[in-house]
Design an enzyme around this catalytic site. Structure first.
Site, PDB file in Angstrom:
ATOM      1  N   LEU A   1      -2.308   4.445  -0.102  1.00 33.81           N
ATOM      2  CA  LEU A   1      -3.633   4.328  -0.110  1.00 33.81           C
ATOM      3  C   LEU A   1      -3.901   2.857   0.035  1.00 33.81           C
ATOM      4  O   LEU A   1      -3.819   1.966  -0.885  1.00 33.81           O
ATOM      5  CB  LEU A   1      -4.214   4.675  -1.705  1.00 33.81           C
ATOM      6  CG  LEU A   1      -5.733   4.670  -1.817  1.00 33.81           C
ATOM      7  CD1 LEU A   1      -6.523   5.613  -0.666  1.00 33.81           C
ATOM      8  CD2 LEU A   1      -6.014   5.283  -3.196  1.00 33.81           C
ATOM      9  N   HIS A   2      -4.240   2.617   1.189  1.00 36.76           N
ATOM     10  CA  HIS A   2      -4.418   1.177   1.776  1.00 36.76           C
ATOM     11  C   HIS A   2      -5.533   0.257   1.156  1.00 36.76           C
ATOM     12  O   HIS A   2      -5.499  -0.687   0.458  1.00 36.76           O
ATOM     13  CB  HIS A   2      -4.535   1.060   3.362  1.00 36.76           C
ATOM     14  CG  HIS A   2      -3.379   2.054   4.074  1.00 36.76           C
ATOM     15  ND1 HIS A   2      -2.129   1.607   3.956  1.00 36.76           N
ATOM     16  CD2 HIS A   2      -3.392   3.031   4.740  1.00 36.76           C
ATOM     17  CE1 HIS A   2      -1.187   2.520   4.638  1.00 36.76           C
ATOM     18  NE2 HIS A   2      -2.205   3.341   5.190  1.00 36.76           N
ATOM     19  N   ASP A   3      -6.649   0.360   1.680  1.00 36.83           N
ATOM     20  CA  ASP A   3      -7.958  -0.263   1.518  1.00 36.83           C
ATOM     21  C   ASP A   3      -8.200  -0.618   0.186  1.00 36.83           C
ATOM     22  O   ASP A   3      -8.750  -1.697  -0.051  1.00 36.83           O
ATOM     23  CB  ASP A   3      -9.149   0.061   2.461  1.00 36.83           C
ATOM     24  CG  ASP A   3      -8.656   0.085   3.937  1.00 36.83           C
ATOM     25  OD1 ASP A   3      -9.460   0.754   4.695  1.00 36.83           O
ATOM     26  OD2 ASP A   3      -7.963  -0.834   4.111  1.00 36.83           O
TER      27      ASP A   3
ATOM     28  N   THR B   1       0.741  -1.368   0.082  1.00 37.60           N
ATOM     29  CA  THR B   1       0.046  -0.162   0.162  1.00 37.60           C
ATOM     30  C   THR B   1       0.784   1.091   0.105  1.00 37.60           C
ATOM     31  O   THR B   1       0.470   2.389  -0.291  1.00 37.60           O
ATOM     32  CB  THR B   1      -0.792   0.016   1.243  1.00 37.60           C
ATOM     33  OG1 THR B   1      -0.294   0.183   2.505  1.00 37.60           O
ATOM     34  CG2 THR B   1      -1.900  -1.167   1.303  1.00 37.60           C
TER      35      THR B   1
END
Ligand code: RIB
Ligand code: CA
Length: 313
Positions: free
Chosen positions: A241-243, A195
């Site tokens: 930007l993880h999810d 991420t």
């Protein structure tokens, strides 16, 4: 035939973008959203999930509230320092009208997995693994019914983001993560290692803002807010930007690459509690329980995300 997914989430701006990406994608059938305490408390993550469903014009998707604290004796750790007091600071979204389902989110997970044919539901988790672990404790039979568990969590080469050693989702409920990783469910892990390779640069946010639709503007406002903490902390050109990596992986796994390795959770470390210990170089005989994703085509990721956001209201 669209792929059935359930999204378990603690919105959070990045969770919200992941939800929008899923809702914009015809390849997916989002059969429900289940909330969990994490970035902010359960009441707020649930309100935020409702706001996002309404923003996307999808008030038809059932919303369930799940666990309001970690499984064990740990106190809930939240992340208002990143996400703001509401957990969805940035855009000004109206108070939602969607009614939250009466059934507890954990009971819904059990009922839904038992009601659908084995191997037909992909579970996408974007927050602490409290709900999935509680469902496994309540109904161990569901483990064999989950097609794949695609998780945002953990880290190895990137190390920790909430402590020097631990990533937030795992750190909040390490016992839950340990239960899930020992469950024999096919797990794909999108950790900080990947991420942090998809940064929200000004050019990328400008392209999303230029979409000109309500969702594009809201996403640009969300990420412009939530990236501030990481940009200042890491001195990077944007925030990780993880999810959305979870949903992008389900949509286009060839954007990513990784390997099957063992991932174990530290539960007793004085300095390392909640750390995901990844045997990436396979120096032990621990079981390869995770497909650990390490790299991503970042330009391809943002092309997918931006194009899909453009399909929304
Ligand atoms: O460590 C990043 C993860 O923690 C993301 O899922 C973010 O939304 C927070 O839940
Ligand atoms: Ca999250």
């Amino acid at each position: 035939m669209p792929q059935k997914i359930i999204i378990d989430t603690d919105p959070g701006q990045d969770d919200a973008v992941a939800l929008l990406l899923a809702l914009a994608s015809d390849e997916l059938e989002v059969i429900a959203v289940v909330t969990v305490a994490g970035n902010v408390d359960l009441a707020k993550t649930t309100t935020n999930a409702a706001k996002v469903l309404e923003l996307a014009g999808r008030a038809d998707i059932p919303l369930y509230a799940g666990g309001d604290r970690p499984l064990g004796q740990r106190e809930l750790v939240t992340a208002e320092h990143v996400h703001g007091p509401t957990g969805l600071d940035g855009p000004d979204l109206p108070e939602p009208q969607i009614a939250v389902q009466d059934t507890h989110g954990v009971d819904f997970l059990v009922e839904s997995l038992r009601a659908n044919d084995p191997g037909t539901i992909t579970l996408c988790t974007l927050g602490p693994l409290t709900n999935v672990a509680a469902a496994l404790n309540k109904a161990p039979d569901i483990a064999s019914r989950i097609k794949e568990l695609v998780v945002m969590g953990g880290a190895y080469f990137e190390v920790g983001n909430i402590t020097p050693a631990a990533e937030f989702n795992v750190f909040v409920d390490p016992e839950a993560a340990d239960i899930v990783l020992r469950s024999d469910i096919p797990v794909t892990l999108l950790s900080l290692d990947v991420t942090h390779r998809v940064l929200t640069t000004p050019e990328r946010l400008a392209r999303i803002r230029a979409l000109g639709n309500a969702c594009g503007s809201a996403v640009a406002a969300m990420l412009s807010f939530s990236e501030k903490f990481d940009v200042e902390k890491y001195g990077s050109a944007g925030g990780p930007l993880h999810d959305p990596c979870v949903i992008a992986y389900v949509l286009q796994s060839d954007l990513f690459s990784g390997r099957a390795v063992n991932v174990s959770v530290e539960l007793e470390g004085k300095y390392t509690n909640g750390m995901t210990v990844v045997d990436y170089w396979r120096v032990t005989d621990r079981p390869h329980n995770v497909h650990f994703v390490r790299s991503v085509d970042d330009e391809g990721f943002y092309a997918l995300l931006t194009e899909r956001l453009g399909r929304l209201p």
